[in-house]
Design a protein around this motif. Structure first.
Motif, PDB file in Angstrom:
ATOM      1  N   SER A 214      10.643  30.202  37.183  1.00 55.19           N
ATOM      2  CA  SER A 214       9.766  30.046  38.351  1.00 55.19           C
ATOM      3  C   SER A 214       9.799  28.600  38.831  1.00 55.19           C
ATOM      4  O   SER A 214       9.930  27.661  38.041  1.00 55.19           O
ATOM      5  N   TRP A 215       9.697  28.473  40.142  1.00 54.70           N
ATOM      6  CA  TRP A 215       9.643  27.163  40.795  1.00 54.70           C
ATOM      7  C   TRP A 215      10.832  26.294  40.394  1.00 54.70           C
ATOM      8  O   TRP A 215      10.697  25.111  40.069  1.00 54.70           O
ATOM      9  N   THR A 216      12.018  26.917  40.423  1.00 54.87           N
ATOM     10  CA  THR A 216      13.258  26.220  40.045  1.00 54.87           C
ATOM     11  C   THR A 216      14.303  26.460  41.124  1.00 54.87           C
ATOM     12  O   THR A 216      14.399  27.555  41.683  1.00 54.87           O
ATOM     13  N   TRP A 217      15.105  25.437  41.399  1.00 52.24           N
ATOM     14  CA  TRP A 217      16.170  25.531  42.387  1.00 52.24           C
ATOM     15  C   TRP A 217      17.428  26.106  41.752  1.00 52.24           C
ATOM     16  O   TRP A 217      17.835  25.683  40.670  1.00 52.24           O
ATOM     17  N   TYR A 218      18.035  27.099  42.463  1.00 47.20           N
ATOM     18  CA  TYR A 218      19.289  27.713  42.019  1.00 47.20           C
ATOM     19  C   TYR A 218      20.276  27.702  43.187  1.00 47.20           C
ATOM     20  O   TYR A 218      19.888  27.820  44.357  1.00 47.20           O
ATOM     21  N   CYS A 219      21.554  27.607  42.836  1.00 47.49           N
ATOM     22  CA  CYS A 219      22.640  27.621  43.822  1.00 47.49           C
ATOM     23  C   CYS A 219      23.545  28.823  43.567  1.00 47.49           C
ATOM     24  O   CYS A 219      23.738  29.233  42.407  1.00 47.49           O
ATOM     25  N   VAL A 220      24.100  29.373  44.654  1.00 51.90           N
ATOM     26  CA  VAL A 220      24.899  30.593  44.585  1.00 51.90           C
ATOM     27  C   VAL A 220      26.193  30.382  45.364  1.00 51.90           C
ATOM     28  O   VAL A 220      26.191  29.794  46.448  1.00 51.90           O
ATOM     29  N   SER A 221      27.320  30.890  44.803  1.00 53.04           N
ATOM     30  CA  SER A 221      28.613  30.910  45.473  1.00 53.04           C
ATOM     31  C   SER A 221      29.275  32.249  45.167  1.00 53.04           C
ATOM     32  O   SER A 221      29.203  32.746  44.032  1.00 53.04           O
ATOM     33  N   ILE A 222      29.942  32.854  46.173  1.00 56.60           N
ATOM     34  CA  ILE A 222      30.437  34.231  46.048  1.00 56.60           C
ATOM     35  C   ILE A 222      31.923  34.271  46.409  1.00 56.60           C
ATOM     36  O   ILE A 222      32.394  33.570  47.304  1.00 56.60           O
ATOM     37  N   GLN A 223      32.624  35.167  45.711  1.00 56.71           N
ATOM     38  CA  GLN A 223      34.056  35.386  45.919  1.00 56.71           C
ATOM     39  C   GLN A 223      34.324  36.876  46.156  1.00 56.71           C
ATOM     40  O   GLN A 223      33.710  37.736  45.511  1.00 56.71           O
ATOM     41  N   THR A 224      35.232  37.186  47.084  1.00 51.30           N
ATOM     42  CA  THR A 224      35.632  38.566  47.349  1.00 51.30           C
ATOM     43  C   THR A 224      36.848  38.923  46.492  1.00 51.30           C
ATOM     44  O   THR A 224      37.791  38.133  46.390  1.00 51.30           O
ATOM     45  N   ARG A 225      36.805  40.141  45.941  1.00 44.64           N
ATOM     46  CA  ARG A 225      37.906  40.562  45.061  1.00 44.64           C
ATOM     47  C   ARG A 225      38.329  41.989  45.380  1.00 44.64           C
ATOM     48  O   ARG A 225      37.524  42.821  45.814  1.00 44.64           O
ATOM     49  N   TYR A 226      39.675  42.229  45.111  1.00 47.05           N
ATOM     50  CA  TYR A 226      40.262  43.562  45.252  1.00 47.05           C
ATOM     51  C   TYR A 226      41.289  43.697  44.137  1.00 47.05           C
ATOM     52  O   TYR A 226      42.363  43.095  44.166  1.00 47.05           O
ATOM     53  N   ASP A 227      40.945  44.501  43.127  1.00 45.16           N
ATOM     54  CA  ASP A 227      41.736  44.519  41.884  1.00 45.16           C
ATOM     55  C   ASP A 227      43.037  45.318  41.988  1.00 45.16           C
ATOM     56  O   ASP A 227      43.934  45.135  41.154  1.00 45.16           O
ATOM     57  N   PHE A 228      43.186  46.208  42.942  1.00 42.54           N
ATOM     58  CA  PHE A 228      44.368  47.048  42.981  1.00 42.54           C
ATOM     59  C   PHE A 228      45.637  46.208  43.154  1.00 42.54           C
ATOM     60  O   PHE A 228      46.656  46.446  42.498  1.00 42.54           O
ATOM     61  N   TYR A 229      45.601  45.246  44.032  1.00 39.27           N
ATOM     62  CA  TYR A 229      46.728  44.323  44.200  1.00 39.27           C
ATOM     63  C   TYR A 229      46.382  42.910  43.725  1.00 39.27           C
ATOM     64  O   TYR A 229      47.059  41.950  44.106  1.00 39.27           O
ATOM     65  N   ASN A 230      45.327  42.841  42.921  1.00 38.20           N
ATOM     66  CA  ASN A 230      44.901  41.559  42.346  1.00 38.20           C
ATOM     67  C   ASN A 230      44.651  40.513  43.448  1.00 38.20           C
ATOM     68  O   ASN A 230      45.148  39.385  43.396  1.00 38.20           O
ATOM     69  N   LYS A 231      43.864  40.911  44.411  1.00 38.48           N
ATOM     70  CA  LYS A 231      43.517  40.006  45.494  1.00 38.48           C
ATOM     71  C   LYS A 231      42.146  39.396  45.233  1.00 38.48           C
ATOM     72  O   LYS A 231      41.223  40.079  44.791  1.00 38.48           O
ATOM     73  N   PHE A 232      42.010  38.142  45.527  1.00 34.94           N
ATOM     74  CA  PHE A 232      40.708  37.478  45.440  1.00 34.94           C
ATOM     75  C   PHE A 232      40.693  36.314  46.425  1.00 34.94           C
ATOM     76  O   PHE A 232      41.711  35.666  46.676  1.00 34.94           O
ATOM     77  N   SER A 233      39.550  36.091  46.965  1.00 36.15           N
ATOM     78  CA  SER A 233      39.401  35.054  47.986  1.00 36.15           C
ATOM     79  C   SER A 233      38.892  33.764  47.360  1.00 36.15           C
ATOM     80  O   SER A 233      38.619  33.701  46.153  1.00 36.15           O
ATOM     81  N   SER A 234      38.724  32.770  48.173  1.00 33.57           N
ATOM     82  CA  SER A 234      38.092  31.535  47.723  1.00 33.57           C
ATOM     83  C   SER A 234      36.576  31.720  47.690  1.00 33.57           C
ATOM     84  O   SER A 234      36.028  32.630  48.327  1.00 33.57           O
ATOM     85  N   PHE A 235      35.894  30.857  46.943  1.00 33.05           N
ATOM     86  CA  PHE A 235      34.442  30.925  46.859  1.00 33.05           C
ATOM     87  C   PHE A 235      33.817  30.336  48.130  1.00 33.05           C
ATOM     88  O   PHE A 235      34.365  29.421  48.757  1.00 33.05           O
ATOM     89  N   THR A 236      32.676  30.880  48.469  1.00 31.24           N
ATOM     90  CA  THR A 236      31.925  30.345  49.606  1.00 31.24           C
ATOM     91  C   THR A 236      31.266  29.018  49.225  1.00 31.24           C
ATOM     92  O   THR A 236      31.157  28.675  48.046  1.00 31.24           O
ATOM     93  N   ASN A 237      30.846  28.303  50.228  1.00 31.43           N
ATOM     94  CA  ASN A 237      30.121  27.058  49.963  1.00 31.43           C
ATOM     95  C   ASN A 237      28.792  27.361  49.285  1.00 31.43           C
ATOM     96  O   ASN A 237      28.082  28.307  49.671  1.00 31.43           O
ATOM     97  N   PRO A 238      28.402  26.589  48.280  1.00 27.42           N
ATOM     98  CA  PRO A 238      27.142  26.872  47.572  1.00 27.42           C
ATOM     99  C   PRO A 238      25.937  26.730  48.496  1.00 27.42           C
ATOM    100  O   PRO A 238      25.853  25.805  49.306  1.00 27.42           O
ATOM    101  N   ILE A 239      25.018  27.654  48.348  1.00 27.25           N
ATOM    102  CA  ILE A 239      23.728  27.568  49.025  1.00 27.25           C
ATOM    103  C   ILE A 239      22.644  27.638  47.956  1.00 27.25           C
ATOM    104  O   ILE A 239      22.784  28.364  46.959  1.00 27.25           O
ATOM    105  N   CYS A 240      21.553  26.900  48.169  1.00 26.93           N
ATOM    106  CA  CYS A 240      20.520  26.746  47.143  1.00 26.93           C
ATOM    107  C   CYS A 240      19.159  27.130  47.707  1.00 26.93           C
ATOM    108  O   CYS A 240      18.900  26.978  48.904  1.00 26.93           O
TER     109      CYS A 240
END
Length: 425
Positions: A214-240
């Motif tokens: 509680s009352w703590t700052w957290y940051c999140v970054s997300i990546q898109t993935r597709y395992d059939f052809y082993n595709k993955f994107s770059s991570f998004t910029n962190p947002i907190c």
């Protein structure tokens, strides 16, 4: 005949031989330039992201000796190459000076295989074609989420993910149904070496991050993935964002007092504004009007007092009175005419206001006149006989008769008195 032969085989002069020697290198270079092909493009590659495709290549500009160069790009679905019909290539970029060709407007099918080819054009000469096979499903890269938002959920955080978009602004899930997201989150800290990140995978667009403080700052970054052809994107910029929790009692009291203060100030401003508007409207529509001093002295108890004067029973009797307006009664004057043997009427009687009427007997007359004031009827007190005639010696004082109630509907009324036979009104 011999002279002709000698002329034909005459040896050339010194000037003509030197001219031919100078022209030989130029002729050889021209023939070599016309017959040689320009160099072909190199390192042909396709840059693709989602459904945005661009064909790129390299080319050595030194081989053209600074001549203008253009490039032509064509494409065809691979299954048409095995057809027995005449192969017809589709034009993508024609005579373009750039070393790239945008294939996005061609709307290539995502699951198809295409053959791309490019060549160089120098001074009317064409290089050999360089071909490249391209399949968007296997070769195109997938992009990161188009948008990421965070929302507080008590002691947790909700993550809202928007799918990557195609060139037509459609979700990439239309092409890749098994698309999912790899979410990386960590507690925000100034010490970068002490970062302890946690991760989770999700195929939905809304995720709640568990086990947060509680009352703590957290940051999140997300990546898109597709395992059939082993595709993955770059991570998004962190947002907190900071998590929430139960408020301590002192904060609750502080917020309550602050809200009361704000409410009191707002109400005070509203009341002051309303009173100010009321004063302005009142002064505008109802300006102050002062009574004259003699009215104020009469209405006030004393000259220096603001207390109004009270009415007493005596003063009420003096100030209040009842006025009744009645019409003036109609006064009727009836005069008794003198006897018939009188020749001369009395000079005080006016003949123009006398009215006579002779009834069926024809023996008696009557006279009536009305005045604005009083009227009377009085008989002649004494008669004198002069020469066989009778005259009235005194002036008659007619007797007054008042009519209080007279009905307009009655046209005549019979009045019987001494010396009067009948009368018509």
């Amino acid at each position: 005949m011999k002279s002709c032969q000698c002329y034909l085989f005459r040896p050339p002069s010194i000037m003509s031989i030197s001219s031919w020697v100078c022209l030989l290198p130029l002729i050889f270079y021209t023939c070599l330039a016309v017959g040689a092909k320009p160099a072909s493009p190199q390192n042909v590659n396709v840059l693709s992201l989602n459904t945005n495709y661009t064909l790129t290549w390299d080319w050595d500009y030194n081989s053209s000796d600074a001549l203008p160069v253009s490039f032509t790009t064509e494409y065809i679905p691979r299954f048409k190459l095995s057809s027995k019909r005449v192969v017809v290539w589709n034009m993508a970029c024609e005579e373009s000076p750039r070393r790239s060709c945008d294939l996005t407007p061609l709307d290539l099918h995502y699951l198809s295989i295409f053959i791309l080819r490019v060549r160089a054009n120098v001074n009317g000469s064409h290089s050999d074609w360089v071909q490249k096979k391209f399949c968007p499903d296997t070769d195109a890269a997938v992009g990161p989420p188009s948008k990421v938002d965070l929302g507080p959920a008590g002691g947790h955080l909700d993550v809202f993910i928007s799918d990557p978009l195609t060139s037509a602004n459609i979700s990439m899930r239309e092409e890749l149904q098994e698309l999912y997201y790899h979410i990386l989150y960590w507690e925000k800290s100034e010490d970068t070496q002490d970062l302890r990140s946690r991760s989770l995978n999700s195929s939905v667009n809304m995720v709640t991050l568990p086990n947060l403080k509680s009352w703590t700052w957290y940051c999140v970054s997300i990546q898109t993935r597709y395992d059939f052809y082993n595709k993955f994107s770059s991570f998004t910029n962190p947002i907190c964002m900071q998590t929430q929790g139960t408020l301590p009692w002192w904060q609750i009291v502080l917020y309550f007092l602050a809200s009361l203060l704000v409410f009191f100030v707002l109400m005070l401003l509203i009341l002051c504004g309303s009173f100010w508007c009321y004063r302005i409207v009142k002064l505008t529509l109802y300006p102050p009007i002062h009574l004259p001093k003699h009215f104020q002295e009469y209405l006030q108890d004393s000259p220096s007092s603001d207390v109004p004067r009270l009415l007493t029973p005596d003063s009420e009797s003096e100030l209040l009175c009842e006025v009744t307006v009645c019409p003036e009664p109609l006064v009727l004057e009836v005069h008794q005419p003198p006897p018939e043997d009188l020749e001369e009427p009395h000079p005080d009687l006016e003949p123009d206001i006398r009215h006579s009427r002779q009834d069926s007997g024809g023996s008696n007359d009557s006279g009536i006149y009305s005045t604005g004031g009083s009227s009377g009827l009085r008989p002649c007190p004494s008669l004198s006989h002069e020469g066989g005639r009778t005259s009235c010696q005194d002036i008659y004082d007619p007797q007054q008769v008042k009519m209080k109630d007279m009905t307009p509907g009655i046209r005549s009324q019979l009045i019987i008195d001494e010396g009067v036979l009948d009368m018509s009104v």
